[in-house]
Design a protein around this motif. Structure first.
Motif, PDB file in Angstrom:
ATOM      1  N   GLY A   1      40.797  49.646  47.642  1.00 50.18           N
ATOM      2  CA  GLY A   1      40.120  49.386  48.905  1.00 50.18           C
ATOM      3  C   GLY A   1      39.999  47.933  49.280  1.00 50.18           C
ATOM      4  O   GLY A   1      39.177  47.600  50.151  1.00 50.18           O
ATOM      5  N   ALA A   2      40.799  47.067  48.698  1.00 51.35           N
ATOM      6  CA  ALA A   2      40.753  45.646  49.052  1.00 51.35           C
ATOM      7  C   ALA A   2      42.059  44.984  48.625  1.00 51.35           C
ATOM      8  O   ALA A   2      42.788  45.499  47.773  1.00 51.35           O
ATOM      9  N   TYR A   3      42.339  43.829  49.221  1.00 51.15           N
ATOM     10  CA  TYR A   3      43.521  43.064  48.833  1.00 51.15           C
ATOM     11  C   TYR A   3      43.140  42.126  47.689  1.00 51.15           C
ATOM     12  O   TYR A   3      42.232  41.285  47.831  1.00 51.15           O
ATOM     13  N   CYS A   4      43.834  42.275  46.553  1.00 52.38           N
ATOM     14  CA  CYS A   4      43.587  41.413  45.407  1.00 52.38           C
ATOM     15  C   CYS A   4      44.835  40.602  45.092  1.00 52.38           C
ATOM     16  O   CYS A   4      45.964  41.019  45.398  1.00 52.38           O
ATOM     17  N   ALA A   5      44.663  39.425  44.500  1.00 54.01           N
ATOM     18  CA  ALA A   5      45.783  38.523  44.250  1.00 54.01           C
ATOM     19  C   ALA A   5      46.721  39.096  43.194  1.00 54.01           C
ATOM     20  O   ALA A   5      46.290  39.732  42.214  1.00 54.01           O
TER      21      ALA A   5
END
Length: 598
Positions: free
Chosen positions: A578-582
């Motif tokens: 549910g999120a953009y992670c590196a």
């Protein structure tokens, strides 16, 4: 018709024609072209020059030619070519930056039946050599300031043609050699008979999916292009077209200048687009028309405020590729009275025009044009890249609102004849047969479109850009538009990338961003705007996206580098939980090994 009627600059000129008048004007101007098979475009301009000899025609940075000057120069070039022994059907290649002399050369040479290949000035070495070889010219006319480019290509040519330089530093330039010839119109005894069906130009495709292809352009096509647009735009003697598009392409080099010259107006020719200088140049030159590519309009909307940006006299901007979200910002910020978006291809047999100004549409076929229109949308099979066939082997027309490939009907009528490329095999690949009935023939555009119940056409994607993920087709253009509406996103380029252990290709987007950009906010926007399968799984933030000379994004390089942090120093992200992670090397290793569930 959608126009902005409020908060216009004091100098803005209201639209000259209504949508219906535009259609009628286009039909009226093209109705009798076929009735005069020997009336080619240079002869049409001769008649205009006789009436408006002293009026400006081509306004360059270093030179301005009146209609009379332009006529005299092209007549001298025609006589020079005849004196050199060139015959009808011979090919001459032209390599020259944007300047008034460019049009004088090809207009003069095509007047006597020569075919002129318009070479891309940005190509080098083998790429430029390929284009010259495809044309097989007897002669290359080149600007002296492009000597280095031509010299780099010369060793790679299969056959080396003769060479004639034009410009400062040439010992015997074309200008010098032609100076002694008469500038009066050619008499019938001086030149061979040239008809509408005869070849006039070779114009090259952009080569985004391989080496450029040289498309045949007859005198008939030049007449149809220029007269149809003159009918839509309704240019008059006081109109000035601002043209900073490449003159070696069909729109910048034929449609834009040709349609305005027909009306006795003038063309402001600039070598290239400059966002910094654009509005001051438009205001200073008194331009009333602007020929755009959508990306130019986007650049202008991203530029800092300019004191001249609403002090212009533009009454109409016309072009293609203007995205809906850019359209509205561009028209409102710069007080543009009317936008005329269209869809066409150099080698195509159909074109679409959004005369009514419906935001986002590339064109419309009104009811009274339905029988004339050659346009057909058929269902597309993304797995094969081909139109879908039914049990009887026929293509299946797409329903309203359904995306499919746009086809153009072919026939023996000049208007619907596919003139093809210099490469016969490439020409054959463009033609689709037995589409609706045995023996019929249609030209593939390679573009996915959808049409609504009112007859408006909307561009969906380029075939090959669309990819399949989670069993669904993803149109990169639609995803890019959703991304572009998020705060801080300056430009978005969307493409598919392979993921080990997964079928199809996952979506990836390369973004250039500015103030206000926030990854969390972007993710929330995409959840709201796109179905889960269409949301980019991978993101790349980059300072600049690569573009071709016609402002098309270079997706192939980005797709090849993918989401591997070893291939780029740009920040990379994965949509996970549910999120953009590196993406770091450890996370990439798990993706590459196929052990990470996506």
């Amino acid at each position: 018709m959608t126009t902005l009627q409020t908060d216009l600059s004091p100098t803005a000129i209201p639209p000259r024609v209504s949508s219906t008048a535009g259609w009628i004007g286009a039909l009226a101007r093209t109705a009798r072209i076929d009735a005069h098979p020997e009336r080619i475009f240079p002869l049409v301009l001769d008649a205009i020059a006789a009436e408006r000899a002293g009026a400006p025609a081509l306004i360059g940075t270093d030179e301005t030619l009146s209609h009379g000057d332009l006529a005299a120069r092209r007549h001298r070039y025609a006589r020079w070519a005849l004196a050199q022994g060139f015959s009808k059907g011979d090919t001459v290649a032209l390599l020259m930056p944007n300047r008034p002399d460019y049009l004088a050369i090809w207009l003069g040479l095509t007047r006597i039946g020569l075919r002129v290949a318009l070479l891309n000035i940005h190509l080098r070495e083998r790429g430029l050599a390929h284009c010259i070889d495809a044309a097989a010219p007897r002669l290359v006319i080149a600007a002296t300031d492009l000597a280095e480019a031509l010299e780099g290509a010369w060793p790679h040519l299969v056959s080396q043609p003769a060479l004639c330089w034009q410009g400062e530093g040439a010992e015997t330039s074309l200008a010098t050699q032609s100076a002694g010839f008469s500038g009066e119109p050619l008499g019938p005894e001086e030149a061979p008979t040239v008809t509408l069906r005869d070849p006039a130009l070779l114009i090259y495709t952009s080569g985004t999916t391989g080496l450029p292809k040289a498309a045949h352009v007859s005198h008939h096509r030049i007449m149809m292009w220029t007269h149809w647009f003159a009918g839509l735009v309704d240019p008059g003697p006081d109109d000035r077209m601002y043209d900073c598009l490449p003159l070696y392409h069909s729109v910048g080099g034929v449609v834009a200048p040709g349609s305005v010259l027909l009306g006795g107006g003038s063309v402001v020719i600039r070598e290239k687009f400059s966002a910094r200088r654009f509005w001051s140049d438009v205001a200073e030159t008194g331009a009333t028309l602007f020929q755009y590519i959508g990306e130019l309009c986007r650049y202008l909307t991203l530029a800092p405020p300019d004191p001249q940006e609403r002090a212009h006299s533009l009454r109409l901007c016309t072009g293609n590729g203007l995205r809906p979200e850019v359209w509205e910002r561009f028209q409102a910020r710069f007080a543009i009275p009317r936008i005329l978006e269209f869809y066409a291809a150099t080698e195509g047999t159909l074109s679409l025009y959004n005369v009514e100004g419906r935001v986002g549409a590339v064109g419309r076929v009104p009811s009274f044009m339905a029988r004339r229109s050659p346009a057909l949308i058929v269902r597309h099979d993304v797995t094969t890249g081909l139109p879908l066939r039914d049990a009887e082997g026929r293509c299946v027309p797409a329903a309203f609102g359904e995306a499919g490939e746009l086809l153009g009907r072919l026939s023996d009528k000049a208007e619907y004849t596919f003139e093809g490329y210099t490469n016969a095999a490439e020409s054959d690949r463009k033609v689709l047969r037995d589409v609706l009935k045995p023996g019929d023939a249609w030209m593939r555009t390679g573009d996915l479109m959808r049409r609504d119940a009112q007859g408006y056409f909307y561009f969906v994607d380029r075939i090959g850009d669309t990819f399949r993920w989670k069993g669904e087709n993803v149109a990169t253009t639609e995803v890019a538009e959703a991304l572009a509406r998020s705060e801080g996103v300056a430009e978005a380029c969307v493409y598919g990338v392979a993921v080990p252990g997964a079928d199809g290709r996952a979506g990836m987007a390369a973004l250039t961003v500015g103030p206000g950009f926030d990854l969390e906010r972007l993710h929330a926007d995409l959840v709201e705007r796109l179905p889960s399968y269409a949301r980019p799984l991978f993101l790349r933030l980059t300072e600049e996206l690569g573009h071709t000379e016609t402002f098309k994004q270079k997706k192939a390089v980005l797709a090849e580098e993918g989401y591997d942090p070893a291939r780029t120093g740009d920040p990379l992200f994965l949509d996970r939980d549910g999120a953009y992670c590196a993406i770091d090397p450890a996370l990439y290793a798990r993706i590459a090994a196929g052990t990470l569930r996506l």
